[in-house]
Design a protein around this motif. Structure first.
Motif, PDB file in Angstrom:
ATOM      1  N   ALA A 175       2.335  -3.871   7.420  1.00  0.00           N
ATOM      2  CA  ALA A 175       2.161  -3.123   8.668  1.00  0.00           C
ATOM      3  C   ALA A 175       1.404  -1.809   8.475  1.00  0.00           C
ATOM      4  O   ALA A 175       0.858  -1.259   9.436  1.00  0.00           O
ATOM      5  N   PHE A 176       1.346  -1.296   7.249  1.00  0.00           N
ATOM      6  CA  PHE A 176       0.615  -0.053   7.016  1.00  0.00           C
ATOM      7  C   PHE A 176      -0.895  -0.253   7.102  1.00  0.00           C
ATOM      8  O   PHE A 176      -1.647   0.711   7.259  1.00  0.00           O
ATOM      9  N   GLY A 177      -1.351  -1.495   6.950  1.00  0.00           N
ATOM     10  CA  GLY A 177      -2.768  -1.782   7.114  1.00  0.00           C
ATOM     11  C   GLY A 177      -3.648  -1.352   5.961  1.00  0.00           C
ATOM     12  O   GLY A 177      -4.865  -1.196   6.136  1.00  0.00           O
ATOM     13  N   THR A 178      -3.065  -1.142   4.773  1.00  0.00           N
ATOM     14  CA  THR A 178      -3.907  -0.796   3.618  1.00  0.00           C
ATOM     15  C   THR A 178      -4.779  -1.994   3.244  1.00  0.00           C
ATOM     16  O   THR A 178      -4.437  -3.139   3.536  1.00  0.00           O
ATOM     17  N   GLY A 179      -5.877  -1.716   2.545  1.00  0.00           N
ATOM     18  CA  GLY A 179      -6.809  -2.784   2.200  1.00  0.00           C
ATOM     19  C   GLY A 179      -6.464  -3.546   0.953  1.00  0.00           C
ATOM     20  O   GLY A 179      -7.133  -4.528   0.614  1.00  0.00           O
ATOM     21  N   HIS A 236      -5.902  11.058   3.191  1.00  0.00           N
ATOM     22  CA  HIS A 236      -6.747  11.763   2.227  1.00  0.00           C
ATOM     23  C   HIS A 236      -7.700  10.877   1.432  1.00  0.00           C
ATOM     24  O   HIS A 236      -8.691  11.377   0.900  1.00  0.00           O
ATOM     25  N   PHE A 237      -7.408   9.588   1.331  1.00  0.00           N
ATOM     26  CA  PHE A 237      -8.222   8.715   0.490  1.00  0.00           C
ATOM     27  C   PHE A 237      -8.850   7.600   1.310  1.00  0.00           C
ATOM     28  O   PHE A 237      -8.211   7.026   2.202  1.00  0.00           O
ATOM     29  N   ALA A 238     -10.089   7.280   0.964  1.00  0.00           N
ATOM     30  CA  ALA A 238     -10.799   6.219   1.680  1.00  0.00           C
ATOM     31  C   ALA A 238     -10.132   4.870   1.464  1.00  0.00           C
ATOM     32  O   ALA A 238     -10.125   4.012   2.360  1.00  0.00           O
ATOM     33  N   ARG A 239      -9.536   4.678   0.279  1.00  0.00           N
ATOM     34  CA  ARG A 239      -8.921   3.385  -0.040  1.00  0.00           C
ATOM     35  C   ARG A 239      -7.540   3.622  -0.640  1.00  0.00           C
ATOM     36  O   ARG A 239      -7.366   4.464  -1.523  1.00  0.00           O
ATOM     37  N   VAL A 240      -6.565   2.851  -0.152  1.00  0.00           N
ATOM     38  CA  VAL A 240      -5.174   2.988  -0.594  1.00  0.00           C
ATOM     39  C   VAL A 240      -4.629   1.614  -0.951  1.00  0.00           C
ATOM     40  O   VAL A 240      -4.823   0.637  -0.220  1.00  0.00           O
ATOM     41  N   SER A 241      -3.944   1.555  -2.084  1.00  0.00           N
ATOM     42  CA  SER A 241      -3.210   0.360  -2.498  1.00  0.00           C
ATOM     43  C   SER A 241      -1.797   0.790  -2.847  1.00  0.00           C
ATOM     44  O   SER A 241      -1.563   1.954  -3.196  1.00  0.00           O
ATOM     45  N   PHE A 242      -0.859  -0.124  -2.732  1.00  0.00           N
ATOM     46  CA  PHE A 242       0.464   0.167  -3.284  1.00  0.00           C
ATOM     47  C   PHE A 242       1.090  -1.089  -3.859  1.00  0.00           C
ATOM     48  O   PHE A 242       0.699  -2.210  -3.523  1.00  0.00           O
ATOM     49  N   ASP A 243       2.034  -0.858  -4.794  1.00  0.00           N
ATOM     50  CA  ASP A 243       2.727  -1.941  -5.498  1.00  0.00           C
ATOM     51  C   ASP A 243       4.088  -2.190  -4.866  1.00  0.00           C
ATOM     52  O   ASP A 243       4.784  -1.250  -4.464  1.00  0.00           O
ATOM     53  N   LEU A 244       4.491  -3.453  -4.843  1.00  0.00           N
ATOM     54  CA  LEU A 244       5.871  -3.837  -4.539  1.00  0.00           C
ATOM     55  C   LEU A 244       6.337  -4.820  -5.614  1.00  0.00           C
ATOM     56  O   LEU A 244       5.541  -5.620  -6.115  1.00  0.00           O
ATOM     57  N   ILE A 245       7.612  -4.741  -5.951  1.00  0.00           N
ATOM     58  CA  ILE A 245       8.218  -5.675  -6.907  1.00  0.00           C
ATOM     59  C   ILE A 245       9.210  -6.552  -6.151  1.00  0.00           C
ATOM     60  O   ILE A 245      10.113  -6.042  -5.476  1.00  0.00           O
ATOM     61  N   TYR A 246       9.035  -7.868  -6.262  1.00  0.00           N
ATOM     62  CA  TYR A 246       9.939  -8.791  -5.573  1.00  0.00           C
ATOM     63  C   TYR A 246      10.551  -9.758  -6.576  1.00  0.00           C
ATOM     64  O   TYR A 246      10.368  -9.616  -7.778  1.00  0.00           O
ATOM     65  N   GLU A 282      10.501   8.665   1.263  1.00  0.00           N
ATOM     66  CA  GLU A 282       9.399   9.296   0.540  1.00  0.00           C
ATOM     67  C   GLU A 282       8.244   8.313   0.351  1.00  0.00           C
ATOM     68  O   GLU A 282       7.069   8.696   0.415  1.00  0.00           O
ATOM     69  N   ALA A 283       8.579   7.053   0.110  1.00  0.00           N
ATOM     70  CA  ALA A 283       7.540   6.038  -0.064  1.00  0.00           C
ATOM     71  C   ALA A 283       6.695   5.904   1.198  1.00  0.00           C
ATOM     72  O   ALA A 283       5.460   5.887   1.144  1.00  0.00           O
ATOM     73  N   VAL A 284       7.370   5.822   2.343  1.00  0.00           N
ATOM     74  CA  VAL A 284       6.667   5.701   3.624  1.00  0.00           C
ATOM     75  C   VAL A 284       5.790   6.927   3.864  1.00  0.00           C
ATOM     76  O   VAL A 284       4.608   6.823   4.236  1.00  0.00           O
ATOM     77  N   SER A 285       6.348   8.101   3.616  1.00  0.00           N
ATOM     78  CA  SER A 285       5.602   9.341   3.824  1.00  0.00           C
ATOM     79  C   SER A 285       4.384   9.414   2.909  1.00  0.00           C
ATOM     80  O   SER A 285       3.287   9.805   3.334  1.00  0.00           O
ATOM     81  N   ALA A 286       4.554   9.000   1.634  1.00  0.00           N
ATOM     82  CA  ALA A 286       3.451   9.073   0.677  1.00  0.00           C
ATOM     83  C   ALA A 286       2.302   8.151   1.083  1.00  0.00           C
ATOM     84  O   ALA A 286       1.130   8.516   0.932  1.00  0.00           O
ATOM     85  N   ILE A 287       2.630   6.961   1.586  1.00  0.00           N
ATOM     86  CA  ILE A 287       1.574   6.051   2.044  1.00  0.00           C
ATOM     87  C   ILE A 287       0.796   6.695   3.191  1.00  0.00           C
ATOM     88  O   ILE A 287      -0.440   6.673   3.221  1.00  0.00           O
ATOM     89  N   GLU A 288       1.519   7.291   4.110  1.00  0.00           N
ATOM     90  CA  GLU A 288       0.865   7.912   5.267  1.00  0.00           C
ATOM     91  C   GLU A 288      -0.008   9.097   4.852  1.00  0.00           C
ATOM     92  O   GLU A 288      -1.128   9.264   5.341  1.00  0.00           O
ATOM     93  N   VAL A 289       0.498   9.912   3.923  1.00  0.00           N
ATOM     94  CA  VAL A 289      -0.297  11.045   3.421  1.00  0.00           C
ATOM     95  C   VAL A 289      -1.537  10.526   2.684  1.00  0.00           C
ATOM     96  O   VAL A 289      -2.649  11.034   2.870  1.00  0.00           O
ATOM     97  N   ALA A 290      -1.353   9.498   1.855  1.00  0.00           N
ATOM     98  CA  ALA A 290      -2.480   8.932   1.112  1.00  0.00           C
ATOM     99  C   ALA A 290      -3.552   8.398   2.053  1.00  0.00           C
ATOM    100  O   ALA A 290      -4.754   8.583   1.813  1.00  0.00           O
ATOM    101  N   GLN A 291      -3.132   7.755   3.143  1.00  0.00           N
ATOM    102  CA  GLN A 291      -4.098   7.192   4.081  1.00  0.00           C
ATOM    103  C   GLN A 291      -4.912   8.289   4.784  1.00  0.00           C
ATOM    104  O   GLN A 291      -6.034   8.042   5.220  1.00  0.00           O
ATOM    105  N   ALA A 328      -2.476 -12.142   6.969  1.00  0.00           N
ATOM    106  CA  ALA A 328      -2.737 -10.750   7.337  1.00  0.00           C
ATOM    107  C   ALA A 328      -4.148 -10.301   6.964  1.00  0.00           C
ATOM    108  O   ALA A 328      -4.514  -9.139   7.182  1.00  0.00           O
ATOM    109  N   GLY A 329      -4.947 -11.216   6.396  1.00  0.00           N
ATOM    110  CA  GLY A 329      -6.313 -10.874   6.041  1.00  0.00           C
ATOM    111  C   GLY A 329      -6.469 -10.237   4.673  1.00  0.00           C
ATOM    112  O   GLY A 329      -7.517  -9.661   4.363  1.00  0.00           O
ATOM    113  N   LEU A 330      -5.407 -10.338   3.838  1.00  0.00           N
ATOM    114  CA  LEU A 330      -5.451  -9.824   2.466  1.00  0.00           C
ATOM    115  C   LEU A 330      -5.147 -10.970   1.486  1.00  0.00           C
ATOM    116  O   LEU A 330      -4.095 -11.005   0.849  1.00  0.00           O
TER     117      LEU A 330
END
Length: 383
Positions: free
Chosen positions: A179-183, A150-160, A139-148, A229-231
């Motif tokens: 690898a998703f290439g979000t900004g 519909h939205f000009a800018r996408v961010s997501f959180d990870l906890i390590y 679901e996480a992977v799918s949500a990122i793809e759907v967000a990309q 990765a340029g971020l």
């Protein structure tokens, strides 16, 4: 005057065991009641903190992606009427990556949201269960793809730096995220906050947090990989392509005025600290009684403002400009910064100075809390 607006939606489907945010689980939410309350609070705050066009709006929570898109549109329409929107305004909404919420993304974009921040937290199902998340990795992977889409800018959180996690596992997970290439990515070490279920679990010996040495190694790896990765990191836990930084959060970290509405929301305006009632029911009662949700509105001393500006600004890669702070708050540099401690930590490579600017280095960032306690002048804290 405030150029940034924060709107807090306090409801979640479940309380995550690591979360100490103002979030609540309720069986019934009367949407019409919440629309009326938030609009009233918005109007009250605009009277106190209006005057300049908004440059950013942030819907946080809780889980604001549970809000009906029509309510988001109504709030945005009223905010634009009250303040006006600056060209290119950034409008962010935090979202959970469940399939139900991802199905709303098109409607939320239609309502005016142009940036989404997804609480992915992990790409591993076992870790997601440990973290109390209701979505799975697919679901996480799918949500990122759907967000990309519909939205000009996408961010997501990870906890390590989770219990038992090693550097190799985190490298693999972060590579997948990059690898998703979000900004923009927000990458947080798991911290055990007081008054959370995880704090209780640690006390009972249910699990042992990762040790500081391994966590520090993962922090260094995170900075290295995101920069490659340029971020690069622009704040201790936030990474972005140049120009993709969260403008709203930069308003906090650069200690600019912002308006905050909704249960538990904080604000800063014209030297005043504002806070709304935390409990949803108390917030609604306050709106009914007085037309706003304020529980506290307090004038901050110059010393409090200067201290907050230092504590927030040193989180940033750009650091703080002492000349700017002396101009804003009327203190000389020696009243802001402990020069002896600054020299010591500069010799150790933990901080650097660039003219009047003080910057915490990559080596110093893992020790930020301790550095802040040392660098801020004792006289300022005591004032």
């Amino acid at each position: 005057m405030a150029k940034a607006l924060y709107i807090h939606w306090p409801f979640c489907l479940a309380k995550c065991p690591y979360c100490d945010f103002n979030s609540h689980v309720r069986e019934t939410i009367v949407q019409s009641q919440w629309e009326a309350a938030l609009l009233a609070d918005l109007r009250h705050e605009a009277q106190a903190a209006g005057g300049e066009k908004l440059e950013s709006i942030f819907f946080g929570g809780g889980t604001p992606s549970l809000m009906p898109p029509a309510l988001v549109a109504r709030l945005l329409g009223e905010a634009e009427r009250l303040w006006g929107f600056a060209p290119g305004i950034e409008i962010t909404l935090e979202a959970n990556p469940s399939s139900v919420e991802a199905a709303k993304f098109a409607a939320l974009a239609g309502a005016g949201v142009n940036r989404v921040s997804l609480g992915v937290q992990s790409f591993e199902d076992e870790a997601l269960r440990f973290l109390g998340r209701l979505h799975d990795a697919s679901e996480a992977v799918s949500a990122i793809e759907v967000a990309q889409r519909h939205f000009a800018r996408v961010s997501f959180d990870l906890i390590y730096a989770r219990p038992g996690q090693d550097e190799t596992a985190w490298r693999t997970e972060l590579e997948r995220g990059l690898a998703f290439g979000t900004g923009h990515l927000s990458l947080y070490q798991l911290t055990i906050e007081a008054a959370t279920r995880f704090a209780t679990d640690v006390r009972r010996g249910v699990f042992t947090p990762l040790d500081d040495e391994n966590a520090a190694d993962m922090f260094a790896l995170t900075r290295e990989m995101t920069a490659s990765a340029g971020l690069p990191a622009y704040e201790i836990s936030n990474h972005a392509r140049p120009g993709e930084e969260s403008r709203h959060n930069l308003a906090y970290w650069r200690y600019r005025d912002y308006a905050g509405i909704g249960p538990g929301a904080h604000g800063r305006r014209c030297g005043m600290a504002t806070m709304r009632h935390r409990k949803p029911e108390n917030y609604l009662a306050a709106i009914e009684l007085s037309g706003h949700g304020l529980v506290e509105e307090r004038a901050l001393t110059r010393a409090e403002q200067a201290t907050e500006a230092l504590l927030m600004g040193l989180r940033l890669r750009e650091g703080v400009d002492c000349a700017d702070l002396t101009s804003r708050f009327g203190f000389v540099r020696g009243e802001l910064i402990d020069e002896g401690k600054l020299a010591l930590h500069r010799d150790l490579g933990l901080v650097d100075t660039e003219g009047s600017r003080i910057v915490v280095t990559d080596a110093g960032m893992p020790l930020l809390d301790a550095l802040l306690g040392d660098l801020v002048a004792g006289e300022l804290v005591a004032a």
